[in-house]
Design an enzyme around this catalytic site. Structure first.
Site, PDB file in Angstrom:
ATOM      1  N   LYS A 149      50.776  45.101  54.356  1.00 17.68           N
ATOM      2  CA  LYS A 149      50.313  43.197  54.056  1.00 17.68           C
ATOM      3  C   LYS A 149      50.806  42.814  54.167  1.00 17.68           C
ATOM      4  CE  LYS A 149      47.364  42.473  49.972  1.00 17.68           C
ATOM      5  NZ  LYS A 149      46.215  41.410  49.854  1.00 17.68           N
ATOM      6  N   LYS A 178      50.673  36.888  48.919  1.00 20.73           N
ATOM      7  CA  LYS A 178      51.325  35.635  48.702  1.00 20.73           C
ATOM      8  C   LYS A 178      52.483  36.003  47.545  1.00 20.73           C
ATOM      9  CE  LYS A 178      47.394  33.958  47.119  1.00 20.73           C
ATOM     10  NZ  LYS A 178      46.371  35.884  46.514  1.00 20.73           N
ATOM     11  N   LYS A 203      50.948  48.326  44.001  1.00 16.12           N
ATOM     12  CA  LYS A 203      51.581  47.284  42.634  1.00 16.12           C
ATOM     13  C   LYS A 203      51.699  47.645  41.744  1.00 16.12           C
ATOM     14  CE  LYS A 203      48.868  43.028  44.408  1.00 16.12           C
ATOM     15  NZ  LYS A 203      48.701  41.816  43.883  1.00 16.12           N
TER      16      LYS A 203
HETATM   17  N1  AQP Z   1      47.301  40.388  54.597  1.00 17.58           N
HETATM   18  C1  AQP Z   1      45.862  39.875  54.403  1.00 17.58           C
HETATM   19  N2  AQP Z   1      44.604  39.833  55.378  1.00 17.58           N
HETATM   20  C2  AQP Z   1      44.051  39.434  55.620  1.00 17.58           C
HETATM   21  N3  AQP Z   1      43.525  39.073  54.742  1.00 17.58           N
HETATM   22  C3  AQP Z   1      43.769  38.967  53.527  1.00 17.58           C
HETATM   23  N4  AQP Z   1      43.600  38.447  52.720  1.00 17.58           N
HETATM   24  C4  AQP Z   1      44.792  38.512  51.699  1.00 17.58           C
HETATM   25  N5  AQP Z   1      45.724  38.988  51.641  1.00 17.58           N
HETATM   26  C5  AQP Z   1      45.342  39.154  53.575  1.00 17.58           C
HETATM   27  C6  AQP Z   1      42.586  37.921  51.738  1.00 17.58           C
HETATM   28  O1  AQP Z   1      42.716  36.837  51.022  1.00 17.58           O
HETATM   29  C7  AQP Z   1      41.955  37.253  49.620  1.00 17.58           C
HETATM   30  C8  AQP Z   1      42.944  36.759  48.656  1.00 17.58           C
HETATM   31  O2  AQP Z   1      42.636  37.604  47.717  1.00 17.58           O
HETATM   32  P1  AQP Z   1      43.810  37.303  46.641  1.00 17.58           P
HETATM   33  O3  AQP Z   1      43.699  36.710  46.254  1.00 17.58           O
HETATM   34  O4  AQP Z   1      42.705  37.757  44.713  1.00 17.58           O
HETATM   35  O5  AQP Z   1      44.509  38.797  46.123  1.00 17.58           O
HETATM   36  P2  AQP Z   1      45.292  39.984  46.615  1.00 17.58           P
HETATM   37  O6  AQP Z   1      43.901  40.412  48.339  1.00 17.58           O
HETATM   38  O7  AQP Z   1      45.455  41.055  46.929  1.00 17.58           O
HETATM   39  O8  AQP Z   1      46.367  38.689  48.979  1.00 17.58           O
HETATM   40  P3  AQP Z   1      47.363  38.047  48.224  1.00 17.58           P
HETATM   41  O9  AQP Z   1      47.611  37.045  49.190  1.00 17.58           O
HETATM   42  O10 AQP Z   1      48.080  39.662  49.077  1.00 17.58           O
HETATM   43  O11 AQP Z   1      47.801  38.330  46.700  1.00 17.58           O
HETATM   44  P4  AQP Z   1      49.003  38.629  45.299  1.00 17.58           P
HETATM   45  O12 AQP Z   1      50.313  39.046  46.698  1.00 17.58           O
HETATM   46  O13 AQP Z   1      48.389  37.971  44.317  1.00 17.58           O
HETATM   47  O14 AQP Z   1      48.215  39.823  45.436  1.00 17.58           O
HETATM   48  C9  AQP Z   1      41.063  38.012  49.615  1.00 17.58           C
HETATM   49  O15 AQP Z   1      39.674  38.051  50.077  1.00 17.58           O
HETATM   50  C10 AQP Z   1      41.859  39.355  50.089  1.00 17.58           C
HETATM   51  O16 AQP Z   1      41.127  40.086  50.867  1.00 17.58           O
END
Ligand code: AQP
Length: 344
Positions: free
Chosen positions: A199, A202, A116
């Site tokens: 990956k 969002k 990030k």
């Molecule tokens: N691509 C993914 N595949 C499987 N699991 C996923 N998770 C997120 N993306 C995937 C799971 O969803 C939860 C969300 O966690 P978060 O919102 O705290 O942050 P993150 O993991 O960083 O999710 P994002 O969607 O990628 O958010 P941003 O873009 O804001 O960083 C966790 O349980 C994660 O494992």
């Protein structure tokens, strides 16, 4: 199973964008499947959503949206605690206390921080982006959580939580329970449709990167039909990075339809990449249809969600208070209670 015997589970999602099928497959779906086996807290981790820049005008609405999606996906608010992280100030307090026991080198090694930070202008990378896994450790440790259901991308942060808990317990006495990570069996990591080597996230703004949980069938079809594949034609699972796109589509299909990899491959024998994409688009749209219908009902009644979030925060505060108090006490802070005794 009695209340006492159920394992304590904590998990959360940041309201940092439109939730994706990665969030659903990697996290929410497992929460729903196992909610009756656990004493669970499902948090909208809004304090985490401000680590990489955010829009103050939409944070509150996004927080409500994520909570409504939890319920729409099947989390029962009568059974599990649903709340917003910023409504329970113990999270931020314990976050600071743990920041002071966490070596900075542990944080600098985190893959998500490196990824990030690399996407941002170096001068703007916040201390919050680096310290975010410590706040995550506080979220989990406040509730003596025994298991944390997350996607594979969060495994490293969970390991760090365990290390922080062990270090604290060693320095100040045994307060924290050491939590276990619970990974989903299939679809632990869903990859970007536009780039299957990263990956699905969002916060990624590229068009056709992801399917979002509130996308309509047309948007779903467009994103899936444009998914990156390769020049081959074999619809089979593979660890070859060249074939990551097809592997990802099959992973999504398997996660939503079930069966073994062999079952899924057998279904697609003789079929083309186009057939695979159509099948994935269809199964994703079918999965999301009832969720979206329930979401519309929930959001039509503002009071319903307000009540759930207010009572969830009350229940969480009650559970968090004794842990935080023990931490202050073991770290040697002047107790507020002593001042009250003096006044009397
Ligand atoms: N691509 C993914 N595949 C499987 N699991 C996923 N998770 C997120 N993306 C995937 C799971 O969803 C939860 C969300 O966690 P978060 O919102 O705290 O942050 P993150 O993991 O960083 O999710 P994002 O969607 O990628 O958010 P941003 O873009 O804001 O960083 C966790 O349980 C994660 O494992």
């Amino acid at each position: 199973m009695t209340e006492q015997k159920r394992k304590r589970v904590f998990s959360g999602i940041q309201p940092s964008g439109d939730l994706t099928i990665g969030n659903y497959i990697g996290a929410i779906r497992q929460w729903v499947q196992h909610q009756h086996e656990f004493n669970a807290l499902y948090c909208v981790v809004d304090l985490h959503a401000i680590t990489a820049g955010h829009d103050p005008a939409s944070l509150a609405a996004k927080t409500r949206e994520v909570a409504a999606i939890y319920i729409a996906c099947g989390i029962d608010p009568a059974q599990s605690i649903i709340f917003a992280q910023s409504h329970v100030t113990a999270h931020a307090e314990l976050g600071w206390l743990l920041t002071c026991v966490t070596p900075i080198g542990w944080l600098q090694r985190m893959t998500q921080f490196k990824d990030k930070a690399a996407k941002q202008d170096a001068a703007n990378v916040s201390n919050g982006l680096l310290s975010y896994p410590v706040l995550m450790a506080a979220d989990i440790l406040l509730y003596h959580t025994e298991a944390v259901p997350v996607g594979d991308d969060q495994k490293q942060h969970l390991e760090l939580t365990r290390d922080i808990a062990q270090r604290f317990n060693h320095m100040y006495g045994e307060i924290f329970t050491i939590p276990e990570v619970m990974l989903p069996l299939e679809g632990a990591r869903v990859m970007g449709l536009d780039n299957p080597l990263t990956k699905m996230s969002k916060s990624e703004k590229t068009q056709y990167h992801a399917v979002h949980l509130l996308d309509n069938p047309d948007q779903i079809r467009k994103s899936v039909m444009r998914a990156v594949t390769d020049s081959g034609s074999l619809v089979t699972f593979s660890n070859d990075p060249e074939r990551a796109g097809v592997n990802n589509l099959l992973t999504i299909y398997q996660a939503l339809v079930g069966g073994t990899q062999a079952d899924v491959e057998a279904y697609f024998v003789g079929k083309s990449y186009g057939d695979l994409k159509k099948a994935v688009a269809e199964v994703v749209a079918e999965t999301l249809k009832p969720i979206q219908a329930r979401y519309a009902e929930i959001t039509a009644d503002e009071t319903y969600l307000n009540e759930i979030l207010a009572s969830g925060a009350d229940r969480a505060r009650e559970l968090a208070a004794p842990t935080l108090q023990s931490v202050y006490q073991n770290m040697g802070f002047l107790p507020v209670k002593q001042l009250q005794q003096v006044k009397l």
